[in-house]
Design a protein around this motif. Structure first.
Motif, PDB file in Angstrom:
ATOM      1  N   LYS A 164      29.958  41.214  40.465  1.00  0.00           N
ATOM      2  CA  LYS A 164      30.183  41.058  41.905  1.00  0.00           C
ATOM      3  C   LYS A 164      30.710  42.325  42.573  1.00  0.00           C
ATOM      4  CE  LYS A 164      33.129  37.663  41.021  1.00  0.00           C
ATOM      5  NZ  LYS A 164      33.450  37.777  39.564  1.00  0.00           N
TER       6      LYS A 164
ATOM      7  N   ASP B 182      30.288  39.747  33.406  1.00  0.00           N
ATOM      8  CA  ASP B 182      30.838  38.543  34.031  1.00  0.00           C
ATOM      9  C   ASP B 182      29.965  38.231  35.246  1.00  0.00           C
ATOM     10  OD1 ASP B 182      32.749  36.567  35.128  1.00  0.00           O
ATOM     11  OD2 ASP B 182      33.107  38.134  36.614  1.00  0.00           O
TER      12      ASP B 182
ATOM     13  N   GLY C 128      31.617  33.303  34.660  1.00  0.00           N
ATOM     14  CA  GLY C 128      33.073  33.302  34.808  1.00  0.00           C
ATOM     15  C   GLY C 128      33.590  32.603  36.045  1.00  0.00           C
TER      16      GLY C 128
ATOM     17  N   ARG D   1      40.806  29.288  32.362  1.00  0.00           N
ATOM     18  CA  ARG D   1      41.568  30.176  33.253  1.00  0.00           C
ATOM     19  C   ARG D   1      42.855  29.496  33.708  1.00  0.00           C
ATOM     20  NH1 ARG D   1      38.879  33.666  38.158  1.00  0.00           N
ATOM     21  NH2 ARG D   1      40.781  34.384  39.165  1.00  0.00           N
TER      22      ARG D   1
ATOM     23  N   PHE E  42      44.451  36.389  44.834  1.00  0.00           N
ATOM     24  CA  PHE E  42      43.681  35.141  44.821  1.00  0.00           C
ATOM     25  C   PHE E  42      44.529  33.963  45.298  1.00  0.00           C
ATOM     26  CE2 PHE E  42      41.465  37.279  41.136  1.00  0.00           C
ATOM     27  CZ  PHE E  42      40.219  37.346  41.732  1.00  0.00           C
TER      28      PHE E  42
ATOM     29  N   TYR F 296      42.508  32.549  29.534  1.00  0.00           N
ATOM     30  CA  TYR F 296      41.963  33.576  30.413  1.00  0.00           C
ATOM     31  C   TYR F 296      42.833  33.617  31.661  1.00  0.00           C
ATOM     32  CZ  TYR F 296      38.406  34.935  33.999  1.00  0.00           C
ATOM     33  OH  TYR F 296      37.727  35.481  35.046  1.00  0.00           O
TER      34      TYR F 296
ATOM     35  N   HIS G 108      43.624  36.135  35.425  1.00  0.00           N
ATOM     36  CA  HIS G 108      43.280  37.277  36.274  1.00  0.00           C
ATOM     37  C   HIS G 108      44.467  37.504  37.192  1.00  0.00           C
ATOM     38  CE1 HIS G 108      41.389  39.955  39.071  1.00  0.00           C
ATOM     39  NE2 HIS G 108      40.190  39.822  38.575  1.00  0.00           N
TER      40      HIS G 108
ATOM     41  N   SER H 145      43.122  41.080  42.201  1.00  0.00           N
ATOM     42  CA  SER H 145      42.432  42.366  42.279  1.00  0.00           C
ATOM     43  C   SER H 145      43.334  43.439  42.878  1.00  0.00           C
ATOM     44  CB  SER H 145      41.155  42.197  43.122  1.00  0.00           C
ATOM     45  OG  SER H 145      40.250  43.227  42.813  1.00  0.00           O
ATOM     46  N   GLN H 146      43.122  44.687  42.412  1.00  0.00           N
ATOM     47  CA  GLN H 146      43.969  45.821  42.819  1.00  0.00           C
ATOM     48  C   GLN H 146      45.442  45.475  42.562  1.00  0.00           C
ATOM     49  OE1 GLN H 146      43.014  48.793  43.306  1.00  0.00           O
ATOM     50  NE2 GLN H 146      44.521  49.887  44.477  1.00  0.00           N
TER      51      GLN H 146
ATOM     52  N   GLY I 230      40.269  40.968  35.331  1.00  0.00           N
ATOM     53  CA  GLY I 230      40.120  42.273  35.989  1.00  0.00           C
ATOM     54  C   GLY I 230      41.434  42.636  36.647  1.00  0.00           C
ATOM     55  N   GLY I 231      41.344  43.223  37.830  1.00  0.00           N
ATOM     56  CA  GLY I 231      42.548  43.569  38.579  1.00  0.00           C
ATOM     57  C   GLY I 231      42.998  44.998  38.380  1.00  0.00           C
ATOM     58  N   LEU I 232      42.412  45.705  37.374  1.00  0.00           N
ATOM     59  CA  LEU I 232      42.820  47.100  37.131  1.00  0.00           C
ATOM     60  C   LEU I 232      42.597  47.893  38.418  1.00  0.00           C
ATOM     61  CD1 LEU I 232      41.047  47.475  33.670  1.00  0.00           C
ATOM     62  CD2 LEU I 232      43.481  47.067  34.055  1.00  0.00           C
TER      63      LEU I 232
ATOM     64  N   GLU J 201      37.959  42.395  32.043  1.00  0.00           N
ATOM     65  CA  GLU J 201      36.838  42.031  32.919  1.00  0.00           C
ATOM     66  C   GLU J 201      36.881  42.811  34.243  1.00  0.00           C
ATOM     67  OE1 GLU J 201      35.565  37.612  32.515  1.00  0.00           O
ATOM     68  OE2 GLU J 201      36.667  37.801  34.387  1.00  0.00           O
ATOM     69  N   PRO J 202      36.813  44.116  34.169  1.00  0.00           N
ATOM     70  CA  PRO J 202      37.008  44.913  35.386  1.00  0.00           C
ATOM     71  C   PRO J 202      35.781  44.974  36.289  1.00  0.00           C
ATOM     72  CG  PRO J 202      36.497  46.352  33.553  1.00  0.00           C
ATOM     73  CD  PRO J 202      36.499  44.949  33.007  1.00  0.00           C
ATOM     74  N   GLY J 203      36.049  45.010  37.583  1.00  0.00           N
ATOM     75  CA  GLY J 203      35.003  45.333  38.551  1.00  0.00           C
ATOM     76  C   GLY J 203      35.366  46.667  39.184  1.00  0.00           C
ATOM     77  N   ARG J 204      36.403  46.604  40.011  1.00  0.00           N
ATOM     78  CA  ARG J 204      36.847  47.768  40.786  1.00  0.00           C
ATOM     79  C   ARG J 204      37.089  49.010  39.916  1.00  0.00           C
ATOM     80  NH1 ARG J 204      39.185  47.061  45.659  1.00  0.00           N
ATOM     81  NH2 ARG J 204      39.644  44.885  45.180  1.00  0.00           N
TER      82      ARG J 204
HETATM   83  C1  LIG Z   1      36.161  36.035  37.579  1.00  0.00           C
HETATM   84  C2  LIG Z   1      36.432  37.450  37.948  1.00  0.00           C
HETATM   85  N1  LIG Z   1      36.512  38.374  36.977  1.00  0.00           N
HETATM   86  C3  LIG Z   1      36.706  39.669  37.251  1.00  0.00           C
HETATM   87  C4  LIG Z   1      36.840  40.105  38.556  1.00  0.00           C
HETATM   88  C5  LIG Z   1      36.997  41.573  38.796  1.00  0.00           C
HETATM   89  O1  LIG Z   1      38.197  41.891  39.391  1.00  0.00           O
HETATM   90  P1  LIG Z   1      38.548  43.402  39.714  1.00  0.00           P
HETATM   91  O2  LIG Z   1      37.468  43.957  40.542  1.00  0.00           O
HETATM   92  O3  LIG Z   1      39.850  43.305  40.395  1.00  0.00           O
HETATM   93  O4  LIG Z   1      38.669  44.116  38.394  1.00  0.00           O
HETATM   94  C6  LIG Z   1      36.808  39.179  39.596  1.00  0.00           C
HETATM   95  C7  LIG Z   1      36.985  39.606  40.991  1.00  0.00           C
HETATM   96  O5  LIG Z   1      37.015  38.862  41.933  1.00  0.00           O
HETATM   97  C8  LIG Z   1      36.575  37.822  39.292  1.00  0.00           C
HETATM   98  O6  LIG Z   1      36.450  36.895  40.250  1.00  0.00           O
END
Ligand SMILES: Cc1ncc(COP(=O)(O)O)c(C=O)c1O
Length: 366
Positions: free
Chosen positions: A35, A54, A77, A120, A132, A161, A163, A166-167, A202-204, A239-242
């Motif tokens: 995402k 994810d 996820g 979770r 969140f 699990y 989370h 984020s950030q 995630g959240g890094l 599970e990083p995105g950012r």
């Molecule tokens: C299920 C799940 N995993 C991982 C992430 C990624 O989070 P981040 O971008 O803070 O690392 C998100 C972000 O909304 C999420 O909803």
């Protein structure tokens, strides 16, 4: 440069971020949260690097499959899913699911029988920059009950699990989450249900206008907490995105107008706003950095707004943002660290503006 506004992503930096995270947490499996930047070239690159994925929807599953990702390395996820979506994911080959309610668990057991599941829970971590709240995650005690139920339903228990939002700027958040995951793991061990992996979410964070702790510092806290609190042989999933894509993108935008409002404040209107890419300026949560070709000129505080006729299409009016006093219509503006949660957030046609276009630079393969 393509027509403004547009996002340009540097693939070489995506690869460097993946490898830096791998170096900081060498034993963790890295699962990219699609995402954050559902861009085909990024997915193919991370697939080549050995990432897992994810996915939050059937759309993301199809996107990943189209890029050659094996469904076996995907995890559905999103805890909010219909029975029909679980069935479609299962038919596509997805065998890992996250959940946080008994209802969803029962739907998974029925429509994705025998799959692996992660539960979770809501960690007692400090709030992140884009929190969140309590939207996701059961109480830690409930996670034990739900994972026992998962086992009874013939699903394969993976583990807890969390989370931390984020950030997330406080590394202690992961220590708290791992402590709570360890307690869940212990309670399950008593019932002879072994946990194979803990997903630390995630959240890094990355540095925007304000600096964030680096990946090495976070890696040290996480690795230490995992080594001291979790049983040996428990894998970590991150599970990083950012953190993988945020600093890989630059938005190239243009000044449409500059004016002094009746209250004396200087407003700068850009051709990009809340509805065509800058969604994370909602509540001014994320403070992006701006660059112009006039940055050597005197600077002054501004309000920054987007191009639509919507009153909420204002990026910053409380955050202190300085731009050159000489800035005028037609000037280009670069918005830095905009690789995560931008293009995919842009609306299809609000006020007739098209979604933000994405361009990639750098090498997809080394
Ligand atoms: C299920 C799940 N995993 C991982 C992430 C990624 O989070 P981040 O971008 O803070 O690392 C998100 C972000 O909304 C999420 O909803």
């Amino acid at each position: 440069m393509p027509e403004s506004p547009c996002l340009v992503i540097d693939l070489n930096r995506v690869r460097a971020n993946y490898r830096a995270l791998h170096a900081a947490l060498p034993t963790a499996r890295i699962r990219f949260a699609v995402k954050a930047s559902p861009v085909p070239e990024i997915i193919r690159l991370l697939n080549d690097e050995g990432a897992e994925f994810d996915v939050a929807s059937i759309g993301e599953i199809e996107l990943c499959i189209a890029q050659g990702v094996d469904p076996a390395v995907m995890c559905y996820g999103n805890p909010i899913k219909k029975a029909s979506q679980i069935a479609t994911a299962y038919a596509a080959g997805v065998r890992r699911y996250a959940f946080d309610t008994e209802d969803d668990l029962e739907r998974i057991a029925e429509h994705a029988p025998g799959s692996e599941v992660e539960c979770r829970f809501l960690a007692s971590a400090p709030a992140s920059q884009t929190p969140f709240g309590t939207k996701f995650g059961c109480a830690p005690g409930e996670a034990v009950h739900l994972l026992v139920r998962a086992n009874d339903l013939g699903l394969k228990v993976v583990g807890p699990y969390f989370h931390v939002g984020s950030q997330q700027l406080d590394p202690i958040a992961w220590k708290i989450g791992i402590e709570q995951a360890a307690a869940i793991t212990e309670a399950l061990a008593v019932k002879d249900i072994p946990v194979t992996a803990v997903n630390i979410g995630g959240g890094l964070p990355i540095s925007y206008a304000d600096a964030a702790p680096g990946i090495d510092e976070l890696g040290t806290v996480i690795a230490h907490a995992a080594a001291t609190l979790l049983p040996e042989h428990t894998h970590l999933v991150v599970e990083p995105g950012r953190a993988l894509v945020g600093n890989t993108g630059v938005i190239h935008a243009e000044v449409v107008n500059v004016r002094t409002a009746p209250d004396g404040r200087r407003w700068v209107y850009l051709d990009i706003g809340r509805y065509n890419g800058m969604a994370e300026t909602e509540n001014e949560y994320i403070a992006y950095r701006f660059q112009t070709d006039r940055d050597a000129d005197p600077m002054d505080e501004v309000v920054i707004a987007g191009p639509t006729c919507d009153g909420d299409d204002v990026l910053y009016q409380r955050t202190r943002v300085l731009l050159p006093t000489t800035l005028r219509a037609g000037d280009s503006v670069r918005i830095l660290e905009t690789g995560a949660y931008t293009a995919s957030y842009s609306s299809v046609s609000f006020n007739g503006f098209p979604p933000l276009t994405v361009h990639v630079s750098g090498a997809e393969r080394e």
